[in-house]
Design a protein around this motif. Structure first.
Motif, PDB file in Angstrom:
ATOM      1  N   SER A   9       0.819  -1.209   0.000  1.00 35.92           N
ATOM      2  CA  SER A   9       0.000   0.000   0.000  1.00 35.92           C
ATOM      3  C   SER A   9       0.856   1.263   0.000  1.00 35.92           C
ATOM      4  O   SER A   9       0.416   2.315  -0.440  1.00 35.92           O
ATOM      5  CB  SER A   9      -0.941  -0.003   1.206  1.00 35.92           C
ATOM      6  N   LYS A  57      -9.383  -8.112  -6.503  1.00 31.36           N
ATOM      7  CA  LYS A  57     -10.028  -8.234  -5.200  1.00 31.36           C
ATOM      8  C   LYS A  57     -11.428  -7.654  -5.278  1.00 31.36           C
ATOM      9  O   LYS A  57     -11.702  -6.747  -6.051  1.00 31.36           O
ATOM     10  CB  LYS A  57      -9.243  -7.462  -4.142  1.00 31.36           C
ATOM     11  N   SER A  58     -12.317  -8.165  -4.453  1.00 27.28           N
ATOM     12  CA  SER A  58     -13.668  -7.615  -4.378  1.00 27.28           C
ATOM     13  C   SER A  58     -13.612  -6.301  -3.613  1.00 27.28           C
ATOM     14  O   SER A  58     -12.997  -6.238  -2.545  1.00 27.28           O
ATOM     15  CB  SER A  58     -14.608  -8.578  -3.664  1.00 27.28           C
ATOM     16  N   PRO A  59     -14.244  -5.252  -4.138  1.00 25.70           N
ATOM     17  CA  PRO A  59     -14.207  -3.970  -3.434  1.00 25.70           C
ATOM     18  C   PRO A  59     -14.981  -4.006  -2.130  1.00 25.70           C
ATOM     19  O   PRO A  59     -15.977  -4.745  -2.004  1.00 25.70           O
ATOM     20  CB  PRO A  59     -14.845  -3.006  -4.421  1.00 25.70           C
ATOM     21  N   ASP A  60     -14.551  -3.231  -1.142  1.00 25.43           N
ATOM     22  CA  ASP A  60     -15.250  -3.135   0.127  1.00 25.43           C
ATOM     23  C   ASP A  60     -16.426  -2.194  -0.074  1.00 25.43           C
ATOM     24  O   ASP A  60     -16.244  -0.992  -0.296  1.00 25.43           O
ATOM     25  CB  ASP A  60     -14.308  -2.580   1.199  1.00 25.43           C
ATOM     26  N   THR A  61     -17.624  -2.727  -0.013  1.00 23.71           N
ATOM     27  CA  THR A  61     -18.823  -1.919  -0.232  1.00 23.71           C
ATOM     28  C   THR A  61     -19.433  -1.435   1.083  1.00 23.71           C
ATOM     29  O   THR A  61     -20.414  -0.708   1.071  1.00 23.71           O
ATOM     30  CB  THR A  61     -19.878  -2.717  -1.022  1.00 23.71           C
ATOM     31  N   GLY A  62     -18.889  -1.873   2.216  1.00 20.68           N
ATOM     32  CA  GLY A  62     -19.407  -1.435   3.507  1.00 20.68           C
ATOM     33  C   GLY A  62     -20.654  -2.189   3.929  1.00 20.68           C
ATOM     34  O   GLY A  62     -21.329  -1.785   4.868  1.00 20.68           O
ATOM     35  N   ARG A  63     -20.973  -3.251   3.255  1.00 23.77           N
ATOM     36  CA  ARG A  63     -22.175  -4.019   3.597  1.00 23.77           C
ATOM     37  C   ARG A  63     -21.839  -5.239   4.390  1.00 23.77           C
ATOM     38  O   ARG A  63     -20.846  -5.830   4.296  1.00 23.77           O
ATOM     39  CB  ARG A  63     -22.914  -4.441   2.343  1.00 23.77           C
TER      40      ARG A  63
END
Length: 63
Positions: A9, A57-63
């Motif tokens: 990062s 990677k799967s995005p962090d959607t906050g769900r």
């Protein structure tokens, strides 16, 4: 995926040039011809190229 594409990062991703294979690349622009692409410049062959921003990677959607 090459070792140069696995930046941490703190370290920017430096993809290999699709034309000459050089890892001596740098990002020129965060946006290319489409919002999903970034523009890079290769110092090995002095060529501009685009790369998809998707990292697999799967995005962090906050769900």
């Amino acid at each position: 995926m090459s070792a140069s594409e696995t930046g941490s990062s703190d370290e920017p991703i430096r993809p290999e040039c699709p034309f000459c294979g050089s890892a001596e690349t740098e990002r020129e622009s965060a946006f290319g011809s489409e919002i999903s692409k970034s523009q890079y410049y290769c110092h090995g062959c002095n060529t501009m190229f685009e790369r998809l921003k998707y990292d697999g990677k799967s995005p962090d959607t906050g769900r």
